[in-house]
Design an enzyme around this catalytic site. Structure first.
Site, mmCIF file in Angstrom:
data_model
loop_
_atom_site.group_PDB
_atom_site.id
_atom_site.type_symbol
_atom_site.label_atom_id
_atom_site.label_comp_id
_atom_site.label_asym_id
_atom_site.label_seq_id
_atom_site.Cartn_x
_atom_site.Cartn_y
_atom_site.Cartn_z
ATOM 1 N N ARG A 88 -13.327 -8.710 1.811
ATOM 2 C CA ARG A 88 -11.942 -8.431 1.423
ATOM 3 C C ARG A 88 -11.082 -9.688 1.582
ATOM 4 N NH1 ARG A 88 -9.970 -3.256 1.692
ATOM 5 N NH2 ARG A 88 -8.052 -4.257 0.954
ATOM 6 N N HIS A 126 -7.399 0.912 -6.243
ATOM 7 C CA HIS A 126 -7.559 0.002 -5.094
ATOM 8 C C HIS A 126 -8.305 -1.252 -5.588
ATOM 9 C CE1 HIS A 126 -7.704 -1.371 -1.106
ATOM 10 N NE2 HIS A 126 -8.537 -0.526 -0.538
ATOM 11 N N CYS A 153 -16.217 1.712 0.855
ATOM 12 C CA CYS A 153 -15.050 0.871 1.149
ATOM 13 C C CYS A 153 -14.619 0.991 2.606
ATOM 14 C CB CYS A 153 -13.903 1.235 0.210
ATOM 15 S SG CYS A 153 -13.428 2.964 0.296
ATOM 16 N N ARG A 185 0.878 -1.181 0.000
ATOM 17 C CA ARG A 185 0.000 0.000 0.000
ATOM 18 C C ARG A 185 0.906 1.219 0.000
ATOM 19 N NH1 ARG A 185 -5.246 1.312 3.663
ATOM 20 N NH2 ARG A 185 -6.071 0.009 1.990
ATOM 21 N N GLN A 216 -10.168 -3.861 -3.241
ATOM 22 C CA GLN A 216 -11.445 -3.409 -2.694
ATOM 23 C C GLN A 216 -12.564 -3.649 -3.701
ATOM 24 O OE1 GLN A 216 -12.212 -1.922 0.482
ATOM 25 N NE2 GLN A 216 -14.222 -2.470 -0.302
ATOM 26 N N ASP A 270 -17.214 7.153 -1.180
ATOM 27 C CA ASP A 270 -15.946 7.013 -0.461
ATOM 28 C C ASP A 270 -15.662 8.358 0.210
ATOM 29 O OD1 ASP A 270 -13.470 6.153 0.446
ATOM 30 O OD2 ASP A 270 -12.474 6.321 -1.507
#
Ligand code: CP
Ligand code: NVA
Length: 308
Positions: free
Chosen positions: A293, A130, A265, A103, A133, A225
């Protein structure tokens, strides 16, 4: 040659669909406490240059549940955070572990890391994308509706890494996606250009609008988000001003499909991008989404290591 998972655009429609099915199969096995250890002896290195709750826990617990192990590497503790080069870090770290998730900030850092790593690399979030996700989100939608097509998916808010990832996913899978962002916070131009090219062969319907209602009306899925992503803290006031009419609330969702689902998310900021009554209400699937996830990422790891 080793394979990586850096962007959903690198996968075919069939590959994404089979990852979704595999995720659902892994979920059943784990929930039934079956003796299923396909990742025995596999060690995952987890490099974090940004904070995380879900990504860290889902990767780490998932590896342990399938018989493997994981090593948490915070950039606060490893030499990468003190200026050791990406090239050296990638070569060295990949000599100890079997697979790496990272990440980080600029997508180019991920690309460079993957280039120098001797083992597969999974994108666990960059400023641009991402993918893990969205894969978990697709699993959640498939579980809920039993399908992915003939659904209107609305992404409303900042044109950030989540919006970009949804655009790639929709283009590859041929989905119906409506993205509503302020013009100044549009998704990545490169992502849009590539997605439009991919969509020509998949018949994806990707609408970009500045009007949140246009995305929300008749939507089966409403996704949002945070308004300021990690690393953008100094832009918070500007982004909040631009996004104040993009909040997911009762008024915006009133003309969505009656059985629409709300997705995020996480982490969320109640009273900013979404009201508490929506995220904590009957349409919200955010906790199942977070849980998925684990299974989505395990399906990716198994595919990359040829253990599927
Ligand atoms: N959604 C997500 O990636 O959450 P974390 O930042 O907690 O990992
Ligand atoms: N857009 C958010 C997603 C967090 C999971 C961020 O990058 O901070």
């Amino acid at each position: 040659m080793k394979k990586d998972c850096l962007s959903l655009k690198d996968l075919s429609k069939d590959e994404i669909l089979s990852l979704i099915d595999k995720s659902i199969e892994i979920k059943k096995k784990i929930e039934n406490r079956e003796d299923y250890k396909p990742l025995k002896d596999v060690i995952l290195g987890m490099i974090f240059e940004k904070s995380s709750t879900r990504t860290r826990l889902s990767f780490e617990t998932g590896m342990k549940r399938l018989g493997g192990d994981a090593v948490f590497l915070s950039s606060r503790d490893i030499q990468l955070g003190r200026g050791e080069t990406i090239e050296d870090s990638a070569r060295v770290i990949s000599s100890y572990v079997d697979i790496i998730m990272i990440r980080t900030f600029e997508h180019s850092r991920l690309m460079k890391f993957a280039q120098y790593s001797a083992v597969p690399v999974v994108n666990a979030l960059t400023d641009l994308l991402h993918p893990c996700q969205v894969l978990a989100d697709l699993v959640t939608i498939k579980e809920h509706f039993g399908k992915l097509d003939n659904l209107k998916i609305a992404f409303i808010g900042d044109g950030n890494n989540m919006a970009n990832s949804w655009i790639y996913a929709a283009s590859v899978l041929g989905l119906n996606l409506s993205v509503a962002t302020p013009i100044d916070l549009s998704p990545s131009g490169i992502v849009i250009k590539e997605a439009v090219e991919i969509a020509e062969s998949t018949n994806a319907n990707i609408e970009l609008t500045q009007i949140p209602y246009d995305a929300a009306v008749n939507a089966d899925v409403i996704y949002t988000d945070v308004w300021a992503s990690m690393g953008e803290e100094e832009q918070t006031a500007r982004k909040h001003a631009l996004l104040k009419h993009y909040q997911i609330n009762e008024n915006l969702t009133k003309d969505a499909k009656r059985d629409y689902i709300f997705m995020h998310c996480l982490p969320a900021h109640r009273g900013e991008e979404v009201t508490a009554d929506i995220i904590d209400g009957e349409h919200s699937v955010v906790i199942e989404e977070a849980k998925n996830r684990t299974f989505a990422q395990l399906s990716v790891i198994m595919k990359l290591l040829g253990r599927d």
